[in-house]
Each structure stands twice: as C-alpha cells, then as structure tokens.
Motif scaffolding. Structure first.
Motif, mmCIF file in Angstrom:
data_model
loop_
_atom_site.group_PDB
_atom_site.id
_atom_site.type_symbol
_atom_site.label_atom_id
_atom_site.label_comp_id
_atom_site.label_asym_id
_atom_site.label_seq_id
_atom_site.Cartn_x
_atom_site.Cartn_y
_atom_site.Cartn_z
ATOM 1 N N GLY A 1 32.468 -25.108 28.140
ATOM 2 C CA GLY A 1 32.464 -24.038 28.695
ATOM 3 C C GLY A 1 32.628 -23.063 27.133
ATOM 4 O O GLY A 1 31.888 -22.548 26.443
ATOM 5 N N ARG B 1 25.997 -10.422 23.246
ATOM 6 C CA ARG B 1 25.026 -11.346 22.462
ATOM 7 C C ARG B 1 24.021 -10.677 22.189
ATOM 8 O O ARG B 1 23.609 -9.776 23.126
ATOM 9 C CB ARG B 1 25.293 -12.706 22.213
ATOM 10 C CG ARG B 1 24.418 -12.707 23.791
ATOM 11 C CD ARG B 1 24.370 -14.652 24.494
ATOM 12 N NE ARG B 1 23.609 -14.895 25.071
ATOM 13 C CZ ARG B 1 24.263 -15.414 26.456
ATOM 14 N NH1 ARG B 1 25.449 -16.297 26.343
ATOM 15 N NH2 ARG B 1 23.373 -15.469 27.404
ATOM 16 N N ASP C 1 21.350 -15.753 32.920
ATOM 17 C CA ASP C 1 20.129 -14.660 32.245
ATOM 18 C C ASP C 1 18.796 -15.522 32.896
ATOM 19 O O ASP C 1 18.025 -15.516 32.790
ATOM 20 C CB ASP C 1 19.615 -14.550 30.535
ATOM 21 C CG ASP C 1 19.477 -16.312 30.971
ATOM 22 O OD1 ASP C 1 19.927 -17.829 31.639
ATOM 23 O OD2 ASP C 1 19.060 -16.999 29.552
ATOM 24 N N ALA D 1 32.408 -16.217 34.152
ATOM 25 C CA ALA D 1 32.736 -17.098 34.122
ATOM 26 C C ALA D 1 34.056 -17.199 35.542
ATOM 27 O O ALA D 1 34.098 -15.859 35.517
ATOM 28 C CB ALA D 1 33.310 -17.797 33.098
ATOM 29 N N ARG E 1 26.056 -26.866 28.264
ATOM 30 C CA ARG E 1 27.521 -27.542 28.067
ATOM 31 C C ARG E 1 26.985 -29.297 27.832
ATOM 32 O O ARG E 1 27.465 -29.494 26.987
ATOM 33 C CB ARG E 1 27.960 -27.756 29.987
ATOM 34 C CG ARG E 1 28.647 -26.695 30.000
ATOM 35 C CD ARG E 1 29.232 -26.208 31.632
ATOM 36 N NE ARG E 1 30.389 -25.786 31.969
ATOM 37 C CZ ARG E 1 31.791 -25.355 31.567
ATOM 38 N NH1 ARG E 1 32.010 -26.412 30.815
ATOM 39 N NH2 ARG E 1 32.510 -24.184 32.163
#
Ligand code: CDP
Length: 212
Positions: free
Chosen positions: A78, A170, A114, A9, A36
């Motif tokens: 966000g 994650r 990604d 970010a 988003r």
C-alpha cells in the motif's frame, strides 16, 4: 447503476463496496488494487518505484483480471502503491482500464480515491467514507492480527497519516470528496450501520429513476 466510493486508507470503503455490489448485483472493482498491482510488479522485477516511464509501462501492461487480492493486500504494498500513484503518467493508464470496467453491464461499484471526482464523475451515487485516523489504525491493526501477523499500532497510525498526506496533497487527482458526494463518517458506526445508510441512498436514487 454506477456507485463511486472514495475515502482514505482503512475507512471501511472496501467492505462497503463489496457488500453494495452483492446487494445490487453489480460488479466490483477495488481500484487501489490496480495501483498496488503496478507497485508490486515493479518491486518483483527489481525496478525502481520512482521512474515514471517504467511505471507507466507497467500500468499499461496491467491485467485487471489477474489482480490477486491476497498478495496485493500486504501492508507494505500500500505504501509503495501511494508512491506510484502520484505519477501523472501512471494514472490515465489505470483510469482507462477502470472506466472500461465501470462501463461494462450491468453496472458497477468502484472504490478508491478519485472515483467520484475523476474516474466516474457521472456516477449515480457517490459516497465519501471517512473515520478518524485512530479508528482506522485500530481497524488495520486488528486486521493484521486476525490474519496471524503482528503489528505495531503506533507504526500503523504513522503510516496512515503519512499516506493520507500524500494522497490528499498530490497535484494530480488528490483524495477529496466530489461536490455531490454523500459523507459517511464511520468512526462510530459498525459496518452494518454504514451499509444500511448506503443502501438508503442507493434505494432513493433508484426510486428517483435516471431521468436527469
Ligand atoms: O486499502 P487501502 O486504503 O490501504 O489502500 P488502497 O485503496 O489499496 O490504495 C493504495 C494506494 O493507491 C493509495 O494510498 C493511493 O495512493 C492509491 N490509489 C489512488 O491513487 N487512486 C485510487 N483510485 C485508488 C488508490
């Protein structure tokens, strides 16, 4: 020509992506807006952010052409987006749409978390843009103040650190540089310098042609 830009970010990847797209006549997709968009659709219709079936349905229904940057840029969206983005069923639904965008002539710049690793592993140029959390929090704080809002620096820094941890930690498509990504640390670089550095990489790739 396909350019993949990833980073955390407020690293400056969005501005860089827009400028590169303009410079080389490419289409641009900020893939963060797709996550988003899903989060906002759920919040607006009073649906939970942690139900994977509902979130996947919203992701499949998302229209890339209808993403409104002004509405979706809101800081809280966000945070909600990064919760939606951890769900494995949501990601392929959005990745399919992102890949279709990338495959449309004349080529594109995609930015996100990604792109170089999952969405476009065969991109011609991959950039991984970073900056220290403090520099990124300051940028975000200035952005909010410049837009007439008011914001608490410490809160923004905490939010950025929380989001970094969620995005990098994650299991599915974590934020990390692709093995063949060029690292661009913008902590002490203004946007013009970062843009010039990125252009050099793209120009070198174009000069080398695509015969690999
Ligand atoms: O602009 P900012 O960097 O604050 O966020 P964004 O790029 O709009 O992305 C919002 C959230 O969507 C991120 O924190 C990620 O969790 C998620 N995201 C993702 O998982 N994969 C992407 N390709 C783009 C965004």
């Amino acid at each position: 020509m396909l350019i993949a830009i990833d980073g955390p970010a407020a690293s400056g990847k969005g501005t860089l992506a827009r400028r590169l797209a303009a410079q080389y006549g490419l289409r641009h997709l900020d893939t963060g807006l797709t996550y988003r968009g899903v989060a906002k659709a759920l919040v607006d219709t009073g649906q939970p952010l942690d139900d994977e079936v509902i979130a996947e349905r919203a992701a499949r229904a998302l229209d890339l052409g209808a993403l409104d940057r002004t509405v979706l840029s809101e800081h809280g969206v966000g945070e909600a987006a990064s919760k939606v983005a951890v769900m494995p069923a949501v990601r392929p639904a959005l990745v399919d749409k992102q890949r279709a965008f990338a495959a449309t002539p004349p080529g594109a710049v995609l930015d996100g978390r990604d792109i170089g690793t999952v969405v476009c592993p065969h991109a011609d140029v991959k950039l991984y843009v970073i900056a220290s959390p403090e520099v990124r929090a300051t940028r975000r704080w200035r952005e909010i103040e410049a837009g007439g809002g008011s914001a608490d620096y410490a809160e923004i820094l905490a939010d950025i650190e929380r989001r970094d941890a969620r995005d990098m930690g994650r299991a599915d498509s974590p934020l990390r540089p692709a093995d063949d990504a060029h690292l661009l640390d913008t902590s002490e670089m203004d946007i013009e310098t970062a843009f010039q550095a990125a252009c050099k990489l793209v120009d070198a790739r174009m000069a080398a042609g695509n015969g690999d």
